[in-house]
Design a protein around this motif. Structure first.
Motif, mmCIF file in Angstrom:
data_model
loop_
_atom_site.group_PDB
_atom_site.id
_atom_site.type_symbol
_atom_site.label_atom_id
_atom_site.label_comp_id
_atom_site.label_asym_id
_atom_site.label_seq_id
_atom_site.Cartn_x
_atom_site.Cartn_y
_atom_site.Cartn_z
ATOM 1 N N GLU A 5 0.854 -1.186 0.000
ATOM 2 C CA GLU A 5 0.000 0.000 0.000
ATOM 3 C C GLU A 5 0.884 1.229 0.000
ATOM 4 O O GLU A 5 1.901 1.282 0.677
ATOM 5 C CB GLU A 5 -0.900 0.009 1.241
ATOM 6 N N GLY A 6 0.499 2.223 -0.767
ATOM 7 C CA GLY A 6 1.254 3.471 -0.824
ATOM 8 C C GLY A 6 0.342 4.648 -0.551
ATOM 9 O O GLY A 6 -0.823 4.491 -0.203
ATOM 10 N N GLU A 7 0.874 5.801 -0.699
ATOM 11 C CA GLU A 7 0.111 7.032 -0.515
ATOM 12 C C GLU A 7 -0.769 7.262 -1.745
ATOM 13 O O GLU A 7 -0.302 7.175 -2.877
ATOM 14 C CB GLU A 7 1.086 8.204 -0.350
ATOM 15 N N PRO A 8 -2.063 7.555 -1.553
ATOM 16 C CA PRO A 8 -2.916 7.819 -2.714
ATOM 17 C C PRO A 8 -2.495 9.113 -3.417
ATOM 18 O O PRO A 8 -2.057 10.067 -2.772
ATOM 19 C CB PRO A 8 -4.323 7.949 -2.133
ATOM 20 N N VAL A 9 -2.613 9.120 -4.732
ATOM 21 C CA VAL A 9 -2.278 10.283 -5.549
ATOM 22 C C VAL A 9 -3.506 10.636 -6.367
ATOM 23 O O VAL A 9 -4.077 9.785 -7.040
ATOM 24 C CB VAL A 9 -1.087 9.983 -6.481
ATOM 25 N N VAL A 43 -0.728 14.816 -3.316
ATOM 26 C CA VAL A 43 -0.156 13.697 -2.585
ATOM 27 C C VAL A 43 0.413 14.234 -1.275
ATOM 28 O O VAL A 43 0.869 15.383 -1.219
ATOM 29 C CB VAL A 43 0.922 12.967 -3.429
ATOM 30 N N PHE A 44 0.364 13.456 -0.232
ATOM 31 C CA PHE A 44 0.861 13.842 1.092
ATOM 32 C C PHE A 44 0.240 15.158 1.563
ATOM 33 O O PHE A 44 0.891 15.976 2.221
ATOM 34 C CB PHE A 44 2.387 13.941 1.111
ATOM 35 N N GLY A 45 -1.026 15.409 1.204
ATOM 36 C CA GLY A 45 -1.735 16.588 1.681
ATOM 37 C C GLY A 45 -1.342 17.890 1.007
ATOM 38 O O GLY A 45 -1.716 18.965 1.476
#
Length: 74
Positions: A5-9, A43-45
Motif C-alpha cells: 500500500e502506498g500514498e494515494p495520488v 499527494v501527502f496533503g
C-alpha cells in the motif's frame, strides 16, 4: 514480490478559462473547445503543479486563480 500500500495520488484538472473557452470558442475559433486545461497532483496533503516559477505546491484546491473541474483518483 508483494503489492504494498502506498500514498494515494489524485490528479486535479482545472479549466484556466473558468468555462469561457466552451462558451466563446465557437464564435472566436469556429469550433468547440471545452477548456484550456491545467493539471496538478495531490499527494501527502499538498497540491503540486508546474507554473512560471517551476514546480510549486499549495494546500489542495488552494489557488484562487483556477477553477477545479475534475479529480481523477489513482
Amino acid at each position: 514480490m508483494s503489492m504494498e500500500e502506498g500514498e494515494p495520488v489524485d490528479l486535479y484538472i482545472y479549466d484556466l478559462t473558468k468555462g469561457l473557452a466552451s462558451l466563446l470558442s465557437p464564435a472566436i475559433l469556429g469550433r468547440q473547445v471545452e477548456g484550456v486545461w491545467h493539471t496538478a497532483v495531490v499527494v501527502f496533503g499538498r497540491e503540486y503543479f508546474y507554473g512560471g516559477g517551476g514546480v510549486t505546491s499549495c494546500a489542495p484546491v488552494g489557488t484562487h486563480t483556477h477553477t477545479h473541474t475534475h479529480t481523477h483518483v489513482t
